[in-house]
Design a protein around this motif. Sequence first.
Motif, PDB file in Angstrom:
ATOM      1  N   ALA A 215      14.303   3.255  -2.387  1.00 20.30           N
ATOM      2  CA  ALA A 215      12.875   3.019  -2.585  1.00 20.30           C
ATOM      3  C   ALA A 215      12.635   2.063  -3.744  1.00 20.30           C
ATOM      4  N   ALA A 216      11.496   1.395  -3.702  1.00 22.05           N
ATOM      5  CA  ALA A 216      11.121   0.498  -4.810  1.00 22.05           C
ATOM      6  C   ALA A 216      11.007   1.298  -6.101  1.00 22.05           C
ATOM      7  N   GLY A 217      11.485   0.673  -7.176  1.00 23.24           N
ATOM      8  CA  GLY A 217      11.431   1.318  -8.479  1.00 23.24           C
ATOM      9  C   GLY A 217      12.663   2.149  -8.792  1.00 23.24           C
ATOM     10  N   THR A 218      13.568   2.284  -7.816  1.00 21.69           N
ATOM     11  CA  THR A 218      14.792   3.064  -8.064  1.00 21.69           C
ATOM     12  C   THR A 218      15.666   2.342  -9.080  1.00 21.69           C
TER      13      THR A 218
ATOM     14  N   VAL B 228      15.109  -1.648  -8.525  1.00 23.01           N
ATOM     15  CA  VAL B 228      14.814  -2.223  -7.219  1.00 23.01           C
ATOM     16  C   VAL B 228      13.348  -2.673  -7.186  1.00 23.01           C
ATOM     17  N   ASP B 229      13.104  -3.933  -6.771  1.00 25.17           N
ATOM     18  CA  ASP B 229      11.748  -4.465  -6.682  1.00 25.17           C
ATOM     19  C   ASP B 229      11.160  -4.164  -5.311  1.00 25.17           C
ATOM     20  N   ARG B 230      11.631  -4.850  -4.323  1.00 26.18           N
ATOM     21  CA  ARG B 230      11.164  -4.629  -2.941  1.00 26.18           C
ATOM     22  C   ARG B 230      12.396  -4.540  -2.043  1.00 26.18           C
TER      23      ARG B 230
END
Length: 409
Positions: free
Chosen positions: A377-380, A395-397
Amino acid sequence: MENPQIWSVSDVNHAVREIVEGALLPFWMAGEVGSLTLHRSGHAYFTMKDAKSQIRAVYFGGAAACTRLGIANGSMIEAFGNLSVYEVRGEYQFGIRQLRPAGVGDLRMRFEELKRRLAAEGLFDQERKRPIPKLPGRIGVVTSPSGAAIRDFLQIINRRFPNVNVRIYPCAVQGAGAAEQVARGVEFFNRTDGADVIVVTRGGGSMEDLWPFNEEILARAVASSRIPVVSAVGHEIDFSICDFAADLRVPTPSAAAELVIGRREEMVRELDRSEKDMRYALESALSQARARLDRAAGSFVFREPAHLVRMRRQQLDELDTRLGTAAERFHGQFRARLERLESTLLALDPRRQLERGYAILFDPAQEKPVTSAANVAAGTRLVARLADGSLNVTVDRPGSVPPPPFAAV
């Protein structure tokens, strides 16, 4: 005014000793061992401490008992004795008469009960043991990545076969939840087919420190592993339930490394010995054949047809040449096989891939490598392991950027 009495230092220390030793009856005291010294005189000197204080302790004639009980720095003990004063230095200390590991009675009972129960189920039967591969291509190690055990293990591996593929499953090896983590490591290598042999290891310690390796969940994971498991937990005197469930128990992490990897030099020497033995056998057979021929040539039957003797001798010379050629070809084949194995180990070294610019992404929360962008997921927050270290990334996208084409190597 009368002259005041002037005490000597010895007088003061002697008086204090009488006061201290007469103030308290012998008693039990619990604490953690520190600064342990087992003197060649047979006495044991150490400190006993808790979170706030410490006190010097001496166990006269107790060095052997400390060794037998596995007492070391960090051990929790219960000691019976009394306070005394060492007049030479003016220090008070605890003189020990009896000593035992703290809580060891309950732990030992649990250990023996579980051992009996699992043995009755057949988990320790010799028939269940699988052979350890002589030269595994991949070694899975389940241990703490920061402990002395993995450093000792890798030191032996790098000295004997530096290109072998070692995969480490990081986990806690002490404290609450450690048994579950180690069991998951064994299951991970079985689930991913990630190793030819699994080594479960940690350094020595007290019975409390080693207790995760006496838990039933780990014993069953080791016994049910389809990959051979080597248990290297503690030191020479330490035994755990994991040792009994494993396919092989070795006393130390270094011994585990020596066992699973073998010695390249020993393999070369074994080939050389085989070559020498074969040459000796061939030469011995040839010598015997020549002797028989010489005896036959000297007999009455062969005195006349001397050409038959010369023909047989020529045939023996040709046989000698062919046998020598075959021996050299046999030796060359074995050396070529050894070189292919070494080349294969080098090609499988994961560090080679990292040195080409690749990285391995690990999810700290899941404790495993990332293999699919769809699962992130984004932000991980992830850890990218590179050839010379690691980077923390966010992680961004996930999945929005197409992967770059792989460059030809």
